[in-house]
Design an enzyme around this catalytic site. Sequence first.
Site, PDB file in Angstrom:
ATOM      1  CG  LEU A 200       9.522 -17.269  -3.404  1.00 40.10           C
ATOM      2  CD1 LEU A 200       9.070 -17.310  -1.945  1.00 40.10           C
ATOM      3  CD2 LEU A 200      10.243 -15.943  -3.655  1.00 40.10           C
TER       4      LEU A 200
ATOM      5  CD  GLU B  37     -12.892  -5.092  -2.681  1.00 37.89           C
ATOM      6  OE1 GLU B  37     -11.703  -5.460  -2.800  1.00 37.89           O
ATOM      7  OE2 GLU B  37     -13.818  -5.880  -2.392  1.00 37.89           O
TER       8      GLU B  37
ATOM      9  CG  HIS C 133       0.094   1.824  -9.222  1.00 41.04           C
ATOM     10  ND1 HIS C 133      -0.143   1.574  -7.903  1.00 41.04           N
ATOM     11  CD2 HIS C 133      -1.006   2.489  -9.687  1.00 41.04           C
ATOM     12  CE1 HIS C 133      -1.338   2.057  -7.568  1.00 41.04           C
ATOM     13  NE2 HIS C 133      -1.869   2.627  -8.636  1.00 41.04           N
TER      14      HIS C 133
ATOM     15  NE  ARG D 258      -4.264   6.706  -7.332  1.00 42.53           N
ATOM     16  CZ  ARG D 258      -4.148   6.438  -6.031  1.00 42.53           C
ATOM     17  NH1 ARG D 258      -3.951   7.422  -5.179  1.00 42.53           N
ATOM     18  NH2 ARG D 258      -4.263   5.206  -5.590  1.00 42.53           N
TER      19      ARG D 258
ATOM     20  NE  ARG E   7      -1.343   6.613   1.315  1.00 31.97           N
ATOM     21  CZ  ARG E   7      -1.447   5.682   2.254  1.00 31.97           C
ATOM     22  NH1 ARG E   7      -1.148   5.968   3.505  1.00 31.97           N
ATOM     23  NH2 ARG E   7      -1.853   4.471   1.947  1.00 31.97           N
TER      24      ARG E   7
ATOM     25  CG  ASP F  40      -2.054   0.941   1.149  1.00 32.55           C
ATOM     26  OD1 ASP F  40      -2.334   1.449   0.041  1.00 32.55           O
ATOM     27  OD2 ASP F  40      -2.681   1.209   2.196  1.00 32.55           O
ATOM     28  N   GLY F  41       0.320   2.322  -0.541  1.00 28.91           N
ATOM     29  CA  GLY F  41       0.990   3.619  -0.464  1.00 28.91           C
ATOM     30  C   GLY F  41       1.592   4.098  -1.772  1.00 28.91           C
TER      31      GLY F  41
HETATM   32  C1  FPP Z   1      -1.943   0.161  -3.339  1.00 31.62           C
HETATM   33  O1  FPP Z   1      -1.503   1.490  -3.329  1.00 31.62           O
HETATM   34  C2  FPP Z   1      -1.308  -0.576  -4.432  1.00 31.62           C
HETATM   35  C3  FPP Z   1      -1.980  -1.082  -5.511  1.00 31.62           C
HETATM   36  C4  FPP Z   1      -3.433  -0.935  -5.671  1.00 31.62           C
HETATM   37  C5  FPP Z   1      -1.272  -1.761  -6.626  1.00 31.62           C
HETATM   38  C6  FPP Z   1      -0.044  -2.548  -6.298  1.00 31.62           C
HETATM   39  C7  FPP Z   1       0.696  -2.769  -7.559  1.00 31.62           C
HETATM   40  C8  FPP Z   1       2.029  -2.803  -7.722  1.00 31.62           C
HETATM   41  C9  FPP Z   1       2.961  -2.752  -6.603  1.00 31.62           C
HETATM   42  C10 FPP Z   1       2.641  -2.853  -9.085  1.00 31.62           C
HETATM   43  C11 FPP Z   1       2.303  -4.014  -9.898  1.00 31.62           C
HETATM   44  C12 FPP Z   1       2.916  -5.253  -9.381  1.00 31.62           C
HETATM   45  C13 FPP Z   1       2.914  -6.404 -10.036  1.00 31.62           C
HETATM   46  C14 FPP Z   1       3.504  -7.591  -9.432  1.00 31.62           C
HETATM   47  C15 FPP Z   1       2.321  -6.536 -11.384  1.00 31.62           C
HETATM   48  P1  FPP Z   1      -2.565   2.663  -3.419  1.00 31.62           P
HETATM   49  O2  FPP Z   1      -2.717   3.039  -4.847  1.00 31.62           O
HETATM   50  O3  FPP Z   1      -3.836   2.266  -2.742  1.00 31.62           O
HETATM   51  O4  FPP Z   1      -1.844   3.794  -2.612  1.00 31.62           O
HETATM   52  P2  FPP Z   1      -2.508   4.967  -1.758  1.00 31.62           P
HETATM   53  O5  FPP Z   1      -3.214   4.292  -0.601  1.00 31.62           O
HETATM   54  O6  FPP Z   1      -1.330   5.767  -1.325  1.00 31.62           O
HETATM   55  O7  FPP Z   1      -3.425   5.712  -2.650  1.00 31.62           O
END
Ligand code: FPP
Length: 254
Positions: free
Chosen positions: A141, A77, A47, A43, A34, A30-31
């Site tokens: 793994l 979601e 990612h 955003r 931000r 998460d994060g």
């Molecule tokens: C949450 O941060 C993160 C996600 C919804 C996506 C996670 C994806 C990756 C790390 C990249 C892709 C990885 C692979 C393995 C394909 P958020 O957007 O909710 O952050 P926020 O809470 O700060 O808004």
Amino acid sequence: MSDRKHGLDALLEQVQSGGDVPAHVAIIMDGNGRWASERGLPRWMGHREGMKSVRRCVTGALDLGIRHVTLYAFSKENWSRPLEEVSALMRLLSEYVERERQALAEKGVRVRVIGDLSRLSKQALKAVESIQGTTEGGEELMLNLAISYGSRDEILQAARSLAMECVAGEISPADITEDRFASALYTSGSPDPDLLVRTSGEMRVSNFLLWQIAYSEIHVTPVLWPDFGESDLYEAVLDYQRRERRFGRVTLGA
Ligand code: FPP
């Protein structure tokens, strides 16, 4: 040797001599949003940066000898986020597969994508098949990537498939034990997570592995996912090693 590398090695040694390493670590990444906003970036760039953390996390898990890692990459979601962000996340999945699949296979990492894949685009499905195919021989793994994943959904599909077996007369309701139920979940074959990590300081489980985390230790770090590295994984495991796991029992002699 750089100070950073030296510090990392020292931390690794500390974990290795600190006790049991969890067999399965699950992570709510998460994060990203931000991290990007703090830099005035869109955003999706958060990612993309987060993808590099996935690589560091896998390296760290291999170095520690963790046998199963489950990463929450995209929740059910998340489909309701703006189309632009959803498309970027799907593109990143393909990018991740293209960039990493060979290296993952060479390191003995087996990737399994878990979730409701029926909503994925053809291109995203191709990426899923490609990474699962290339890495299927991996024995070091098991990397479960949760995509289009929701835990209640997973539990429902398990319940439905067991109900179908009952209706078909293949099993009776009394045969539905915890083990059999766990085998009907997407994570079948991976033990329950010993440790659940969530980044960015939020204290929620967000519909992630609700059945499987019944007795998991939880480690929440304020670090935003794009800043997460091997040392953060090591710190999480050190925290885990300090916990006394009782599984609902009392400690003998207490
Ligand atoms: C949450 O941060 C993160 C996600 C919804 C996506 C996670 C994806 C990756 C790390 C990249 C892709 C990885 C692979 C393995 C394909 P958020 O957007 O909710 O952050 P926020 O809470 O700060 O808004």
